[in-house]
Enzyme design. Structure first.
Site, short mmCIF file in Angstrom:
data_model
loop_
_atom_site.label_atom_id
_atom_site.label_comp_id
_atom_site.label_asym_id
_atom_site.label_seq_id
_atom_site.Cartn_x
_atom_site.Cartn_y
_atom_site.Cartn_z
N LYS A 1 0.84 -1.20 0.00
CA LYS A 1 0.00 0.00 0.00
C LYS A 1 0.87 1.25 0.00
O LYS A 1 1.81 1.34 0.78
CB LYS A 1 -0.86 0.05 1.27
CG LYS A 1 -2.06 -0.84 1.28
CD LYS A 1 -2.85 -0.57 2.55
CE LYS A 1 -3.96 -1.58 2.76
NZ LYS A 1 -4.53 -1.47 4.11
N GLY B 1 -8.70 4.86 -2.36
CA GLY B 1 -9.58 4.57 -3.49
C GLY B 1 -9.06 3.49 -4.41
O GLY B 1 -9.34 3.50 -5.61
N GLY B 2 -8.30 2.55 -3.85
CA GLY B 2 -7.80 1.44 -4.67
C GLY B 2 -6.55 1.77 -5.46
O GLY B 2 -5.93 0.89 -6.05
N GLU C 1 1.65 -5.23 4.24
CA GLU C 1 0.82 -5.81 5.29
C GLU C 1 0.31 -7.15 4.81
O GLU C 1 0.14 -7.34 3.60
CB GLU C 1 -0.39 -4.89 5.51
CG GLU C 1 -0.68 -4.56 6.93
CD GLU C 1 -1.83 -3.57 7.05
OE1 GLU C 1 -1.68 -2.63 7.81
OE2 GLU C 1 -2.86 -3.76 6.37
N GLU D 1 -9.42 -2.58 16.87
CA GLU D 1 -9.60 -1.50 17.84
C GLU D 1 -10.49 -1.99 18.97
O GLU D 1 -11.12 -3.04 18.89
CB GLU D 1 -10.22 -0.27 17.18
CG GLU D 1 -11.60 -0.51 16.59
CD GLU D 1 -12.20 0.76 15.99
OE1 GLU D 1 -11.75 1.13 14.89
OE2 GLU D 1 -13.10 1.34 16.61
N ARG E 1 -17.24 1.10 25.33
CA ARG E 1 -18.64 1.47 25.61
C ARG E 1 -19.54 0.26 25.33
O ARG E 1 -19.07 -0.77 24.86
CB ARG E 1 -19.06 2.61 24.70
CG ARG E 1 -18.86 2.24 23.24
CD ARG E 1 -19.45 3.24 22.29
NE ARG E 1 -18.87 3.15 20.97
CZ ARG E 1 -19.23 2.31 20.02
NH1 ARG E 1 -20.18 1.43 20.27
NH2 ARG E 1 -18.64 2.28 18.85
#
Lengths: 499, 186
Positions: free
Chosen positions: A158, A164-165, A200, A289, A293
């Protein structure tokens, strides 16, 4: 026990908390913006205070207005619901400083998980799996080869500035690495004037799997198993289920253990959720993540575990130890939730407005958390979700059938809703076999749609509209005809007098 | 009563794709509704008033063996009807005489085809503007008709020769009645 609980929220979640308070005999206080005077939480709470104009930033997000309502009402605890101020550590601080209990995690918990990048680092240090990658820029092809050797294929290259690809390349075979690496760099340079790239692991068939955890102030932490929330539109969940049809038992155990360990590492208090990206090909999961809550989709966990999560939040906030132990938590059967939103089922464009008719589904094993009622005008200022429909069954097939049955019964007119979208999803083969991924709504749904939208014969719509138009026209001309001259009216009245 | 209708077939994406003609009348015991989709055959339904009932402002319809609870209401300028049933909904734009007139005026009054000019609505002929044998250009006024308390110029749709004039000033005409016939110009 709290004297009085103020709910710093609106909509269905405010109702959920009001109900939990009422179950414990605690009076509840609603707050409302100018746009919410007619909203159901105002009606159902014991007390209600206006906290400002319609825009969230002037009311539900304005801590000082809420604090003023706390003071006026004499509440000794605040439940923030989800969204709005629920993950605002400063709000938590301000309450605790004023001697008011914040029904949620500690402000330190919120801060530690608030920044995504430091949260990932913190979790990696705590032994939670994160997406393997270069961890920074990869400047040469030699370096790229080393990274791939370490994390394995497939990988995604990346451009750091990409989007946007563009500037993205997936590499499945090692011989493609060099050309893809160069392509990603040159695209980055061409489109974003920056050829920095990182590498990644490429997640094949990504799913969104999350684990509900609960901690108290006595050092106890438990998990309440997973929820799968891969059905999303506009990156927002619309259908959630528990358990996930894709998680094998040994992975489920590992998910739970890892989450408990992670929550302990940050001394987590109250209800929280660890979100993972799940590779349905390799069955690996990686931390994304933490939501500090209560989640929108908490009811499906309540349905399969039988534990009242909001009540437990109240208990933990009172300083009580958790009312159950890890071994008491079992997944029984299957639960699915569909979020009913005031929006176009195809374009997903919100459709606020006046609800003309509203009839909630009923019947066995159905739960409806809704703040819709006939005559209520869904305001334009807030989230378009008006209801959550939850079905339970002893197995996934039964739960799906019951949810479908309830969707059929759900009548909501005057506004557009995504009820038909839900019905189409429940018929999609990829949903039924459980192999759906987070790309489901974009990739796999299109084909099924038209048939369902045409399920009612067009002639039904035409005949009904024609008769309505006929009656409108007729009543109009009749009333025109009946506008009598005043002279005539007087004359008629006179002629009827006793002579 | 005669209507034309546009059905928003693709939900409400402002794509008015399907056009219908509707003929509807009410008898003591039934509704007679005939529908014709553009280019298709007329389909006629007789719906007993036992099968079309109002319950608390909703339509309770039994139709072709199916049972429907329907919410229908007029929106916007009063010519759009939104119809909800079974989680499905459509908007139907109904053109009555008045709306049809406005539509036709927008199109320049070309209500006739190439072989005749007919009345789009009931009205009264005010004046004829052509004689038998005249060659007319497209859009040329043929006659003036009063309808809905307005005088409307009716124009030719194509280049034609006037074959026959079937009405004279002062005549009352019915919707669909042929007013003038044409023949092709050789």
């Amino acid at each position: 026990m709290f004297k009085k609980v103020l709910i710093a929220n609106r909509g269905e979640i405010a109702l959920r908390v009001i109900r939990a308070c009422r179950d414990l005999g605690i009076p509840s206080v609603a707050v409302y913006s100018d746009a919410d005077r007619d909203s159901l939480h105002v009606v159902l709470a014991d007390e209600a205070y206006n906290i400002g104009p319609a825009p969230s930033k002037d009311s539900y997000l304005k801590a000082e207005n809420i604090l003023a309502a706390v003071k006026k009402s004499g509440a000794d605890a605040v439940h923030p619901g989800y969204g709005f101020l629920s993950e605002n550590a400063d709000f938590g601080d301000a309450l605790e400083k004023a001697g008011i209990t914040f029904i949620g995690p500690t402000p330190a918990n919120i801060r530690s998980m608030g920044d995504k990048i430091s949260a990932i680092r913190l979790m990696r240090d705590a032994g939670v799996p994160t997406v393997p990658g270069s961890g920074g820029p990869v400047d040469t092809i030699e370096e790229a080869k080393k990274v791939v050797e370490k994390i394995g294929l497939p990988v995604m290259i990346k451009a750091t500035a990409g989007g946007g690809g563009k500037g993205m390349r997936v590499v499945h075979k090692i011989e493609d690495l060099e050309s893809s690496y160069r392509a990603a760099r040159s695209e980055g340079l061409n489109y974003f004037k920056n050829d920095t790239v990182y590498i990644e692991r490429f997640i094949q068939n990504p799913k969104h799997i999350e684990v509900q955890v609960f901690g108290d102030t006595h050092g106890n932490v438990v998990h309440l198993f997973e929820r799968e929330c891969s059905i999303q539109r506009r990156n927002q969940k619309i259908i959630e289920e528990s358990p996930s049809p894709s998680v094998p038992p040994e992975v489920r155990k590992r998910l739970g253990d890892v989450s408990v360990k992670a929550a302990k590492a940050i001394n987590y208090r109250g209800a929280g959720t660890f979100e993972f990206i799940f590779d349905n090909t390799t069955k690996e999961f990686f931390f994304m993540e933490m939501n500090t809550r209560l989640q929108v989709e908490h009811p499906i966990t309540e349905m399969v575990t039988g534990i009242d999560l909001v009540q437990e939040q109240l208990f933990v906030a009172m300083g009580k130890p958790l009312s159950f132990k890890q071994e008491d938590v079992v997944q029984r059967g299957h639960a699915i939730e569909a979020r009913i939103c005031a929006e176009d089922p195809i374009t997903y464009v919100p459709s606020p407005g006046l609800i003309r008719r509203c009839r909630h589904p009923q019947g066995p094993f159905i739960r409806v958390d809704s703040y819709a009622y006939p005559g209520y005008e869904v305001p334009i200022h807030y989230d378009p979700m008006v209801a959550k429909l939850i079905a339970w069954g002893p197995n996934r097939e039964t739960a799906i059938r019951r949810l479908d049955r309830a969707l059929t019964e759900f009548t909501l007119t005057g506004i557009k809703t995504n009820i038909l979208l839900h019905k189409s999803i429940l018929q999609a083969p990829k949903f039924l076999d459980g192999t759906y991924t987070t790309q489901f709504c974009d990739k796999d749904l299109e084909v099924k749609m038209p048939k369902l939208f045409k399920a009612v014969d067009d002639h039904v719509f035409l005949i009904t509209a024609a008769i309505a138009a006929f009656n409108d026209k007729k009543s109009k001309s009749v009333s025109d005809y009946n506008v009598a001259s005043r002279w005539k009216t007087v004359g008629r009245a006179n002629s009827l007098r006793d002579q | 009563m005669f209507f034309e209708a546009d059905l928003a077939g693709d939900l409400m994406r402002d794509k008015w794709s399907e056009h219908y003609k509707i003929d509807i009348n009410e008898t003591r015991n039934a509704w007679n509704v005939s529908l014709q989709q553009e280019g298709g055959e007329w389909v006629r339904y007789e719906i007993s008033k036992q099968d079309y009932k109002m319950v608390e402002n909703l339509v309770n319809l039994i139709w072709e063996g199916g049972s429907y609870l329907i919410d229908v209401y007029g929106t916007g300028s009063g010519i759009d009807y939104t119809v909800y049933t079974r989680s499905s909904f459509r908007t139907v734009r109904i053109y009555n005489d008045e709306a049809l007139l406005h539509e036709s005026l927008k199109k320049g009054g070309q209500m006739g085809s190439s072989d005749n000019l007919s009345a789009g609505m009931p009205g009264k002929i005010v004046k004829t503007l052509v004689k038998v044998g005249d060659v007319l250009k497209p859009n040329q006024p043929v006659l003036i008709m009063e309808a809905m308390k307005m005088e409307n110029e009716m124009r030719a749709a194509a280049e034609v020769r006037v074959k026959e004039i079937l009405v004279k000033p002062g005549d009352s005409v019915e919707s669909g009645q042929t007013l003038v016939t044409f023949e092709p110009v050789k």
